[in-house]
Design an enzyme around this catalytic site. Sequence first.
Site, mmCIF file in Angstrom:
data_model
loop_
_atom_site.group_PDB
_atom_site.id
_atom_site.type_symbol
_atom_site.label_atom_id
_atom_site.label_comp_id
_atom_site.label_asym_id
_atom_site.label_seq_id
_atom_site.Cartn_x
_atom_site.Cartn_y
_atom_site.Cartn_z
ATOM 1 N N ASP A 51 13.747 77.728 92.878
ATOM 2 C CA ASP A 51 12.487 77.087 92.471
ATOM 3 C C ASP A 51 12.720 75.630 92.105
ATOM 4 O O ASP A 51 12.370 75.173 91.027
ATOM 5 C CB ASP A 51 11.870 77.868 91.306
ATOM 6 C CG ASP A 51 11.659 79.331 91.640
ATOM 7 O OD1 ASP A 51 10.539 79.701 92.008
ATOM 8 O OD2 ASP A 51 12.637 80.110 91.561
ATOM 9 N N TYR A 87 8.059 72.438 96.912
ATOM 10 C CA TYR A 87 6.735 72.578 96.288
ATOM 11 C C TYR A 87 5.798 71.501 96.803
ATOM 12 O O TYR A 87 6.227 70.434 97.204
ATOM 13 C CB TYR A 87 6.879 72.457 94.756
ATOM 14 C CG TYR A 87 7.425 73.685 94.109
ATOM 15 C CD1 TYR A 87 6.602 74.774 93.818
ATOM 16 C CD2 TYR A 87 8.766 73.781 93.802
ATOM 17 C CE1 TYR A 87 7.119 75.918 93.228
ATOM 18 C CE2 TYR A 87 9.286 74.924 93.214
ATOM 19 C CZ TYR A 87 8.451 75.990 92.935
ATOM 20 O OH TYR A 87 8.954 77.126 92.351
ATOM 21 N N HIS A 225 5.827 86.101 85.926
ATOM 22 C CA HIS A 225 5.366 87.030 86.963
ATOM 23 C C HIS A 225 5.684 88.482 86.633
ATOM 24 O O HIS A 225 5.008 89.390 87.128
ATOM 25 C CB HIS A 225 5.995 86.663 88.305
ATOM 26 C CG HIS A 225 5.548 85.338 88.833
ATOM 27 N ND1 HIS A 225 4.264 85.091 89.257
ATOM 28 C CD2 HIS A 225 6.219 84.161 89.000
ATOM 29 C CE1 HIS A 225 4.156 83.838 89.665
ATOM 30 N NE2 HIS A 225 5.335 83.249 89.519
ATOM 31 N N HIS A 253 10.334 81.025 86.557
ATOM 32 C CA HIS A 253 11.014 79.754 86.312
ATOM 33 C C HIS A 253 11.774 79.817 84.995
ATOM 34 O O HIS A 253 11.421 79.174 84.010
ATOM 35 C CB HIS A 253 10.005 78.606 86.302
ATOM 36 C CG HIS A 253 9.317 78.410 87.613
ATOM 37 N ND1 HIS A 253 8.478 77.352 87.874
ATOM 38 C CD2 HIS A 253 9.356 79.142 88.760
ATOM 39 C CE1 HIS A 253 8.022 77.447 89.121
ATOM 40 N NE2 HIS A 253 8.539 78.529 89.668
#
Length: 335
Positions: A51, A87, A225, A253
Amino acid sequence: MASLWNKTMIIANLIMLNWCVVVPPSTAELPRFDHTAAKADGSLSFLVIGDWGRKGGYNQTEVAYQMGIIGEKLEIDFIISTGDNFYDDGLTGVDDDAFFESFVNIYTAPALQKQWYNVLGNHDYRGDVEAQLSPILREIDSRWVCLRSFIVNAEIAEFIFVDTTPFIDKYFTESEDHVYDWSGIEPRHNYLAQLLNDVDSALRESTAKWKIVVGHHTIKSAGHHGNTRELARQLLPVLQANEVDLYINGHDHCLEHISSSESGIQYLTSGGGSKAWRGDVSWWKPRHEMKFYYDGQGFMSIKITQTEVDIAFYDAFGNVMHKWSTSKHLYVSAI
């Protein structure tokens, strides 16, 4: 035909590398790479980051700097990326400047000029997936290896990289105005059935001392999540049946280690490559399974020998946040 051509070109490019040699799959369909151990003692060291692709923002540059320091200290053999490489919406094509701004120009330390084995995350699927899989990126930067799912055989350890995004129902039913690139996936049911079969075959056939599976999405997590029910229902039984040692992911994250009482699998989250979610945690129950949780940026290192695995998590300043080790007996055949 384009997809087959891309796959053929990727394999052709990788054959030319000194770092790894491609071996055509036998019964399993997953592409396989042999990563020869560089150290005289046969040990293997690598970093894990996820990420991360934010053009240096959200401490990505600081994390990259510390990765270079730790990577040199540990004499790492390669780097694993757990996905969400660019991203917010992946790459627009092979000529997207984001490949330079988020990867080539960020991870510049000498220790990081090693093979990068990458899986795709859900944000990568919002862009041109074939761009990240294209051999053209490899021509731009020879470190880059990205396939949907594949195997890395590092002798004492075997790594199965799994394309987890197509498992997640909400990306198909609740897209939230996001457009996902499902080319090469549909029909989805057939794709997932074949992938699960290939992962199961690869794990059953593996003779490696340590079996490690890498995906983008969590299976168990206390982060934003949380648990991914689709993976828990479909992928986890395959991992448990084949006595996988580590499941490594990103998506949340954070940095995280869960040691489940259900099996010997250790769940390791390394998704702190850039933007993190401070304070966004639902503390794990039972508490004794949660070995570590850090809601900030950072990365992970793993060292593997024939008998031991050593794991460490680092923050954006290079401080060690958590260490954990496990061992296996080294069996010697009687003469």
